[in-house]
Design a protein around this motif. Structure first.
Motif, PDB file in Angstrom:
ATOM      1  N   GLU A 202      10.398   1.981  -7.182  1.00 43.43           N
ATOM      2  CA  GLU A 202       8.989   1.490  -6.868  1.00 43.43           C
ATOM      3  C   GLU A 202       8.693   1.566  -5.522  1.00 43.43           C
ATOM      4  O   GLU A 202       7.557   1.599  -5.147  1.00 43.43           O
ATOM      5  CB  GLU A 202       9.365   0.033  -7.418  1.00 43.43           C
ATOM      6  N   GLN A 203       9.707   1.137  -4.605  1.00 44.67           N
ATOM      7  CA  GLN A 203       9.265   1.070  -3.124  1.00 44.67           C
ATOM      8  C   GLN A 203       8.917   2.682  -2.661  1.00 44.67           C
ATOM      9  O   GLN A 203       8.112   2.759  -1.855  1.00 44.67           O
ATOM     10  CB  GLN A 203      10.502   0.731  -2.424  1.00 44.67           C
ATOM     11  N   TYR A 204       9.345   3.665  -3.184  1.00 45.34           N
ATOM     12  CA  TYR A 204       9.177   4.937  -2.906  1.00 45.34           C
ATOM     13  C   TYR A 204       7.869   5.383  -3.396  1.00 45.34           C
ATOM     14  O   TYR A 204       6.844   5.810  -2.544  1.00 45.34           O
ATOM     15  CB  TYR A 204       9.870   6.001  -3.639  1.00 45.34           C
ATOM     16  N   LEU A 205       7.336   4.932  -4.441  1.00 44.09           N
ATOM     17  CA  LEU A 205       5.901   5.117  -5.070  1.00 44.09           C
ATOM     18  C   LEU A 205       4.865   4.309  -4.233  1.00 44.09           C
ATOM     19  O   LEU A 205       3.816   4.812  -4.022  1.00 44.09           O
ATOM     20  CB  LEU A 205       5.742   4.643  -6.442  1.00 44.09           C
ATOM     21  N   ASN A 206       5.040   3.081  -3.951  1.00 43.75           N
ATOM     22  CA  ASN A 206       4.250   2.327  -3.079  1.00 43.75           C
ATOM     23  C   ASN A 206       4.044   2.781  -1.626  1.00 43.75           C
ATOM     24  O   ASN A 206       2.890   2.976  -1.383  1.00 43.75           O
ATOM     25  CB  ASN A 206       4.918   0.875  -2.832  1.00 43.75           C
ATOM     26  N   LEU A 207       5.144   3.296  -1.356  1.00 43.26           N
ATOM     27  CA  LEU A 207       4.932   4.231   0.085  1.00 43.26           C
ATOM     28  C   LEU A 207       4.257   5.276   0.037  1.00 43.26           C
ATOM     29  O   LEU A 207       3.390   5.551   0.992  1.00 43.26           O
ATOM     30  CB  LEU A 207       6.460   4.497   0.586  1.00 43.26           C
ATOM     31  N   LEU A 208       4.412   6.155  -1.094  1.00 40.72           N
ATOM     32  CA  LEU A 208       3.558   7.389  -1.502  1.00 40.72           C
ATOM     33  C   LEU A 208       2.092   7.060  -1.494  1.00 40.72           C
ATOM     34  O   LEU A 208       1.258   7.677  -0.817  1.00 40.72           O
ATOM     35  CB  LEU A 208       4.248   7.972  -2.327  1.00 40.72           C
ATOM     36  N   ILE A 213      -3.493   6.637   0.598  1.00 33.22           N
ATOM     37  CA  ILE A 213      -4.643   5.670   1.203  1.00 33.22           C
ATOM     38  C   ILE A 213      -4.761   5.854   2.273  1.00 33.22           C
ATOM     39  O   ILE A 213      -6.226   6.090   2.621  1.00 33.22           O
ATOM     40  CB  ILE A 213      -4.463   4.394   0.489  1.00 33.22           C
ATOM     41  N   ASN A 214      -3.947   5.903   3.216  1.00 33.82           N
ATOM     42  CA  ASN A 214      -4.358   6.072   4.615  1.00 33.82           C
ATOM     43  C   ASN A 214      -4.660   7.426   4.946  1.00 33.82           C
ATOM     44  O   ASN A 214      -5.557   7.493   5.785  1.00 33.82           O
ATOM     45  CB  ASN A 214      -2.830   5.507   5.480  1.00 33.82           C
ATOM     46  N   GLU A 215      -4.277   8.398   4.348  1.00 37.83           N
ATOM     47  CA  GLU A 215      -4.659   9.716   4.723  1.00 37.83           C
ATOM     48  C   GLU A 215      -6.169   9.769   4.210  1.00 37.83           C
ATOM     49  O   GLU A 215      -7.204  10.452   4.904  1.00 37.83           O
ATOM     50  CB  GLU A 215      -4.027  10.698   4.092  1.00 37.83           C
ATOM     51  N   ALA A 216      -6.757   9.353   3.086  1.00 37.71           N
ATOM     52  CA  ALA A 216      -8.265   9.141   2.734  1.00 37.71           C
ATOM     53  C   ALA A 216      -9.029   8.702   3.584  1.00 37.71           C
ATOM     54  O   ALA A 216     -10.024   9.049   3.923  1.00 37.71           O
ATOM     55  CB  ALA A 216      -8.224   8.764   1.185  1.00 37.71           C
ATOM     56  N   VAL A 217      -8.479   7.403   3.779  1.00 40.48           N
ATOM     57  CA  VAL A 217      -9.447   6.609   4.945  1.00 40.48           C
ATOM     58  C   VAL A 217      -9.542   7.375   6.168  1.00 40.48           C
ATOM     59  O   VAL A 217     -10.683   7.465   7.094  1.00 40.48           O
ATOM     60  CB  VAL A 217      -8.623   5.146   5.052  1.00 40.48           C
TER      61      VAL A 217
END
Length: 245
Positions: A202-208, A213-217
């Protein structure tokens, strides 16, 4: 010689020595007197007085055996039973040896060498100053008693059957308890491992997702920054193009 086990701690042996001095023409008394005279020839007056009452042959044997044999801490040798027999000069004496079984062999060899090769040869040398003689030495030993470390005839006591059954049941119960504890411990460890694995996923998916999102922004901001100067240029240059020269 009786055989004894190697684990014997203490043995008491009696060794009988026989020294036979023979001459064709001389009697027992003549041989004895000559030997006594030779043994006391070079002694001082004090020893001569003592030998007048004691037997010089016996004293010579006893003194040389006690002085020549190296006595160890757990070894004792006692001079016993001196005898002289008629016929020829037939000397017999006994030695009582108290020692460990391991030490008896070397002590017996040392005593045999002393009596047969040293004392008997010396007697022969003294007597042959007067007449030729022949000397023969014999030795026999017998066991008085032996104290051993172990007692092979005594069997160890067998444990009662009830004790054996109780021990067997106790071992089985202890083994079952260990198996049950191991099973539950394995389940608990497996459950915790699955929970930790799900948490990590779950932590890995959240980080991914956060990274995407950061890349898109970041890409959107870059497009806006590039487009803004282009619009400004258009807004500034269009009016100047329609003005008359």
């Amino acid at each position: 010689m009786p055989r004894i086990n190697d684990n014997a701690a203490l043995t008491v042996r009696e060794i009988e020595y026989s020294i036979q001095i023979r001459d064709k023409d001389k009697s027992h008394s003549e041989l004895r007197d000559v030997l006594r005279s030779e043994l006391t020839r070079f002694d001082d007056n004090v020893r001569r007085k003592r030998f007048d009452t004691d037997n010089p042959i016996r004293e010579f044997l006893k003194t040389n055996i006690e002085r020549s044999i190296l006595i160890r801490e757990n070894t004792r040798i006692y001079f016993l039973g001196y005898r002289e027999k008629e016929g020829s000069l037939h000397i017999e004496f006994n030695l009582l040896v108290i020692t460990s079984y391991i030490n008896f062999g070397p002590i017996r060899q040392a005593l045999d060498y002393l009596v047969k090769d040293t004392i008997a040869d010396y007697f022969e040398e003294l007597l042959e100053r007067h007449f030729p003689v022949s000397i023969a030495v014999q030795a026999n030993d017998k066991e008085v008693f032996t104290v051993t470390d172990t007692y092979p005839n005594v069997k160890p006591a067998e444990p009662p059957k009830r004790d054996m059954l109780s021990r067997t049941f106790a071992i089985i119960a202890f083994s079952l308890t260990l198996c049950i504890i191991g099973f539950f411990a394995f389940r608990a460890i497996t459950r915790n491992w699955h929970q930790e694995n799900d948490t990590l996923k779950e932590q890995y998916l959240n980080l991914l997702l956060e990274k995407k999102i950061n890349e898109a922004v970041a890409n959107q901001k870059f497009n806006i920054i590039i487009a803004a100067p282009h619009d400004t240029i258009k807004a500034v240059t269009l009016p100047s193009a329609v003005q008359p020269k």
